[in-house]
Design a protein around this motif. Structure first.
Motif, PDB file in Angstrom:
ATOM      1  N   VAL A   1       0.839  -1.275   0.020  1.00 15.89           N
ATOM      2  CA  VAL A   1       0.054   0.024   0.071  1.00 15.89           C
ATOM      3  C   VAL A   1       0.930   1.126   0.021  1.00 15.89           C
ATOM      4  O   VAL A   1       0.550   2.188  -0.898  1.00 15.89           O
ATOM      5  CB  VAL A   1      -0.894   0.071   1.223  1.00 15.89           C
ATOM      6  N   HIS A   2       1.787   1.100   0.769  1.00 19.75           N
ATOM      7  CA  HIS A   2       2.757   2.355   1.025  1.00 19.75           C
ATOM      8  C   HIS A   2       3.409   2.590  -0.380  1.00 19.75           C
ATOM      9  O   HIS A   2       3.809   3.724  -0.694  1.00 19.75           O
ATOM     10  CB  HIS A   2       3.599   2.444   2.167  1.00 19.75           C
ATOM     11  N   GLN A   3       3.961   1.481  -0.738  1.00 19.51           N
ATOM     12  CA  GLN A   3       4.556   1.375  -2.213  1.00 19.51           C
ATOM     13  C   GLN A   3       4.041   1.972  -3.196  1.00 19.51           C
ATOM     14  O   GLN A   3       4.414   2.947  -3.934  1.00 19.51           O
ATOM     15  CB  GLN A   3       5.411   0.080  -2.461  1.00 19.51           C
ATOM     16  N   GLU A   4       2.767   1.824  -3.224  1.00 20.51           N
ATOM     17  CA  GLU A   4       1.787   2.112  -4.379  1.00 20.51           C
ATOM     18  C   GLU A   4       1.601   3.550  -4.323  1.00 20.51           C
ATOM     19  O   GLU A   4       1.662   4.455  -5.212  1.00 20.51           O
ATOM     20  CB  GLU A   4       0.508   1.396  -4.366  1.00 20.51           C
ATOM     21  N   GLN A   5       1.500   4.076  -3.050  1.00 21.24           N
ATOM     22  CA  GLN A   5       1.226   5.551  -2.611  1.00 21.24           C
ATOM     23  C   GLN A   5       2.521   6.465  -3.331  1.00 21.24           C
ATOM     24  O   GLN A   5       2.605   7.467  -4.193  1.00 21.24           O
ATOM     25  CB  GLN A   5       1.054   5.834  -1.370  1.00 21.24           C
ATOM     26  N   ILE A   6       3.619   5.792  -2.999  1.00 20.53           N
ATOM     27  CA  ILE A   6       4.912   6.684  -3.610  1.00 20.53           C
ATOM     28  C   ILE A   6       4.737   6.597  -4.885  1.00 20.53           C
ATOM     29  O   ILE A   6       5.257   7.450  -5.702  1.00 20.53           O
ATOM     30  CB  ILE A   6       6.103   5.855  -2.704  1.00 20.53           C
ATOM     31  N   LEU A   7       4.953   5.164  -5.670  1.00 19.02           N
ATOM     32  CA  LEU A   7       4.821   5.118  -7.243  1.00 19.02           C
ATOM     33  C   LEU A   7       3.816   5.910  -7.721  1.00 19.02           C
ATOM     34  O   LEU A   7       4.033   6.530  -9.107  1.00 19.02           O
ATOM     35  CB  LEU A   7       4.737   3.663  -7.602  1.00 19.02           C
TER      36      LEU A   7
ATOM     37  N   ARG B   1       2.745  11.717  -8.766  1.00 19.07           N
ATOM     38  CA  ARG B   1       3.202  12.441  -9.982  1.00 19.07           C
ATOM     39  C   ARG B   1       4.248  13.606  -9.607  1.00 19.07           C
ATOM     40  O   ARG B   1       4.979  13.995 -10.596  1.00 19.07           O
ATOM     41  CB  ARG B   1       2.126  12.769 -10.978  1.00 19.07           C
ATOM     42  N   SER B   2       4.236  13.960  -8.458  1.00 18.83           N
ATOM     43  CA  SER B   2       5.001  15.010  -8.290  1.00 18.83           C
ATOM     44  C   SER B   2       6.580  14.873  -8.155  1.00 18.83           C
ATOM     45  O   SER B   2       7.567  15.675  -8.016  1.00 18.83           O
ATOM     46  CB  SER B   2       4.726  15.907  -7.018  1.00 18.83           C
ATOM     47  N   LYS B   3       6.911  13.538  -7.985  1.00 17.89           N
ATOM     48  CA  LYS B   3       8.263  12.979  -7.401  1.00 17.89           C
ATOM     49  C   LYS B   3       9.032  12.370  -9.091  1.00 17.89           C
ATOM     50  O   LYS B   3       8.031  11.591  -9.772  1.00 17.89           O
ATOM     51  CB  LYS B   3       8.122  12.188  -6.515  1.00 17.89           C
ATOM     52  N   ASN B   4      10.199  12.582  -8.922  1.00 18.64           N
ATOM     53  CA  ASN B   4      10.797  11.869 -10.167  1.00 18.64           C
ATOM     54  C   ASN B   4      11.293  10.473  -9.567  1.00 18.64           C
ATOM     55  O   ASN B   4      10.953  10.153  -8.431  1.00 18.64           O
ATOM     56  CB  ASN B   4      12.136  12.635 -10.803  1.00 18.64           C
ATOM     57  N   CYS B   5      11.630   9.726 -10.705  1.00 19.20           N
ATOM     58  CA  CYS B   5      12.276   8.252 -10.361  1.00 19.20           C
ATOM     59  C   CYS B   5      13.225   8.212  -9.132  1.00 19.20           C
ATOM     60  O   CYS B   5      13.095   7.390  -8.295  1.00 19.20           O
ATOM     61  CB  CYS B   5      12.655   7.561 -11.429  1.00 19.20           C
ATOM     62  N   LYS B   6      14.154   9.178  -9.249  1.00 14.95           N
ATOM     63  CA  LYS B   6      15.090   9.246  -8.000  1.00 14.95           C
ATOM     64  C   LYS B   6      14.597   9.588  -6.600  1.00 14.95           C
ATOM     65  O   LYS B   6      14.902   8.710  -5.466  1.00 14.95           O
ATOM     66  CB  LYS B   6      16.119  10.398  -8.247  1.00 14.95           C
ATOM     67  N   GLN B   7      13.564  10.378  -6.567  1.00 19.51           N
ATOM     68  CA  GLN B   7      12.931  10.744  -5.354  1.00 19.51           C
ATOM     69  C   GLN B   7      12.027   9.403  -5.103  1.00 19.51           C
ATOM     70  O   GLN B   7      11.978   9.242  -3.649  1.00 19.51           O
ATOM     71  CB  GLN B   7      11.887  11.999  -5.681  1.00 19.51           C
ATOM     72  N   LYS B   8      11.348   8.890  -6.030  1.00 21.24           N
ATOM     73  CA  LYS B   8      10.598   7.752  -5.618  1.00 21.24           C
ATOM     74  C   LYS B   8      11.208   6.600  -4.987  1.00 21.24           C
ATOM     75  O   LYS B   8      10.946   6.177  -4.395  1.00 21.24           O
ATOM     76  CB  LYS B   8       9.721   7.157  -6.906  1.00 21.24           C
TER      77      LYS B   8
END
Length: 188
Positions: A61-67, A70-77
């Motif tokens: 659930v937490h991983q899906e929220q992070i992924l 849309r305000s974060k790039n891949c490095k931030q995710k």
């Protein structure tokens, strides 16, 4: 009461191991009868399965929220996922140890429910790495599968040694890990 049984069981399983902990040990730690245990769980293995599902479902659930942010790039995710795994040690460290150490005590039928969820967590990170490669945030020559396994290796092993109350904070550990993942350890 179900949560109390689960919480006490996690503590006992962490200290003694699943096989060495009896249902009697669990009910004695709570001051209840075996009937109370069996009201909530049909067996010790069902309790173990409940611990496994609770742990992996919360991570997903937490991983899906992070992924899906849309305000974060891949490095931030990537940082957020690593940080989530490290900060989770304070809240779920014992459950994580049980998840990794006691999976062998689940029947093949129960494993068939856990393994796909564990694999999905890994595949989500691999997809993030591939996305970062395609967006040129990560090196183009990376093997996303191997990088993913490395990330999971260092974060999952942290449950064995990291002390959230120690000299280095969970966020600092996550920053060190992500820095090492993104830049390596070679002096330029």
């Amino acid at each position: 009461m179900k949560e109390k049984i689960t919480g006490h069981s996690i503590q006992l399983f962490e200290k003694k191991g699943f096989s060495e902990t009896s249902i009697q040990d669990i009910v004695d730690s709570l001051g209840v009868t075996k009937g109370t245990f069996y009201y909530y769980f049909s067996s010790k293995e069902e309790l173990l399965m409940d611990i496994h599902l609770g742990y992996i479902n919360e991570l997903l659930v937490h991983q899906e929220q992070i992924l899906n942010d849309r305000s974060k790039n891949c490095k931030q995710k990537l940082f957020e996922i690593v940080n989530m795994l490290i900060t989770n040690i304070q809240r779920q460290g014992a459950a994580a140890k049980i998840f990794f150490r006691e999976m062998k005590n689940l029947s093949s039928e129960r494993l068939a429910l856990i393994v796909p969820k564990r694999d999905q967590f890994r595949l989500n990170i691999e997809a993030l790495i591939n996305d970062g490669i395609s967006k040129k945030e990560f090196r183009q020559d990376l093997n996303a599968r191997i990088v993913t396994m490395g990330i999971l290796g260092i974060t999952n092993w942290s449950y064995q040694w990291f002390n959230p109350n120690g000299m280095v904070s969970d966020r600092e550990v996550a920053e060190i890990f992500v820095e090492m993942i993104l830049k390596g350890i070679q002096e330029n």
